[in-house]
Design an enzyme around this catalytic site. Structure first.
Site, short mmCIF file in Angstrom:
data_model
loop_
_atom_site.label_atom_id
_atom_site.label_comp_id
_atom_site.label_asym_id
_atom_site.label_seq_id
_atom_site.Cartn_x
_atom_site.Cartn_y
_atom_site.Cartn_z
N ARG A 1 40.64 43.91 36.11
CA ARG A 1 41.71 43.10 36.80
C ARG A 1 40.84 41.77 36.97
NH1 ARG A 1 44.68 46.35 36.25
NH2 ARG A 1 46.09 47.33 37.70
N GLU B 1 47.04 35.40 36.76
CA GLU B 1 48.05 35.74 35.54
C GLU B 1 49.36 36.28 35.71
OE1 GLU B 1 47.76 40.66 34.59
OE2 GLU B 1 45.86 39.64 34.70
N HIS C 1 46.48 41.01 29.03
CA HIS C 1 46.67 42.37 29.75
C HIS C 1 47.58 43.45 28.78
CE1 HIS C 1 46.66 44.01 34.23
NE2 HIS C 1 46.44 44.90 33.21
#
Length: 332
Positions: free
Chosen positions: A233, A262, A294
């Site tokens: 994360r 993000e 991601h």
């Protein structure tokens, strides 16, 4: 019943539709759930969301006012969900508690090797028929030290690969993983791990206690020539502090699949827009940094498991069962 799914990627859509076939109809949207898009869900009892959905108090109230009673999130992390508000609104919230740890662990190693061996720079050069080796020298990982912050399922998978490289294994977690200890991992304090590791990889969840786990002081503890990888994360790293360290010429390489700001950027095409995030804009200019969007989890195997679990979570809800993946049960 028709389910509304937000934030569905193009490669994910046919898998979702096939998985729900014979159970429920599903309407797939590319847009992510936010305050602006939440009204679309009016009339849908069940909504499925992706990892970067905004499930804060305002969005949850909008969903509940529109008739939504169940939220099935297609991810493991749930730091984006206000669970207390969801409980107060009588919503059922479920997540995917498990999917292939190898997808993320293998991708973390992909990032580590890419920055270590300068793969992106080399590939860009050869596209221009520049075959020089200047600036492309990497280093063997065998015999060097890896530090694994978080040794759960993904951290363990990452550690097994490190063991295959023949590396010294250091670990940090609230509890030791016997499988990692069996591989030869030594559990130490975070400061010792950061000071001794040639490669540091993050595999802990984002919680209030772990936000900015690597802050300015922690980053300064790391070796000047260390490699840093984050596939967990973005909020685990203080990105502004990381940029400051990179500006000072520290770190051999940094591989990031996540970024703390993000949401609203990752998974979207912003190539024709001016990105106002100065920190991210600066971050991607460093030649020793690789940023991906991601995608560590994004394999056929992992996404298939995520979708299968999401289907089961929906079926549990419609059957009145409280499955193991429920974070907030419906009001009785």
């Amino acid at each position: 019943m028709e389910i509304l799914a937000f934030g569905v990627q193009a490669d994910e859509k046919p898998l979702l539709e096939n998985a729900f076939a014979g159970h429920h109809d599903i309407r797939c949207l590319e847009v992510f759930l936010s305050q602006d898009t939440a009204p679309i869900a009016a009339g849908y009892e069940i909504v499925s969301t992706s990892v970067n959905a905004d499930l804060g108090a305002r969005v949850l109230r909008t969903l509940a006012d529109g008739g939504t009673k169940c939220i099935a999130q297609r991810s493991t992390g749930f730091n984006n969900i206000d669970l207390d508000v969801a409980a107060g609104l009588g919503l059922t919230v479920a997540r995917v508690s498990y999917y292939s740890p190898y997808s993320v662990a293998e991708f973390a190693w992909t990032l580590a090797m890419a920055v270590n061996r300068r793969i992106v720079r080399a590939s860009n050069r050869t596209r221009d028929f520049d075959f020089r080796l200047d600036g492309l020298m990497g280093r063997d990982l065998r015999g060097r030290t890896v530090g694994v912050l978080g040794t759960g399922k993904i951290g363990e998978a990452f550690t097994r690969i490190a063991h295959g490289f023949g590396m010294r294994l250091l670990g940090w977690d609230v509890a030791e993983n016997p499988a990692c200890v069996e591989l030869g991992m030594e559990y130490v304090e975070k400061e010792q791990l950061l000071a001794e590791a040639d490669l540091v990889s993050l595999h802990v969840p984002l919680l209030p206690a772990t936000r900015h786990l690597l802050d300015a002081a922690a980053l300064r503890t790391m070796k000047e020539d260390a490699i840093l990888v984050n596939s967990s994360r973005g909020g685990l790293i203080d990105t502004e502090a990381l940029v400051a360290e990179l500006r000072a010429g520290r770190f051999t390489g940094v591989g990031l699949d996540v970024y703390e700001a993000e949401a609203g950027l990752f998974f979207l095409d912003k190539s024709l827009e001016v990105v106002a995030d100065d920190t991210l804009a600066r971050l991607v200019t460093f030649p020793n940094v690789v940023v991906t969007s991601h995608q560590a989890y994004f394999t056929v195997d992992a996404v298939g498991q995520i979708i299968a679990t999401t289907v089961q979570n929906v079926l549990d809800y419609t059957a009145g069962r409280r499955g193991e993946n429920v974070l907030v049960p419906a009001a009785s």
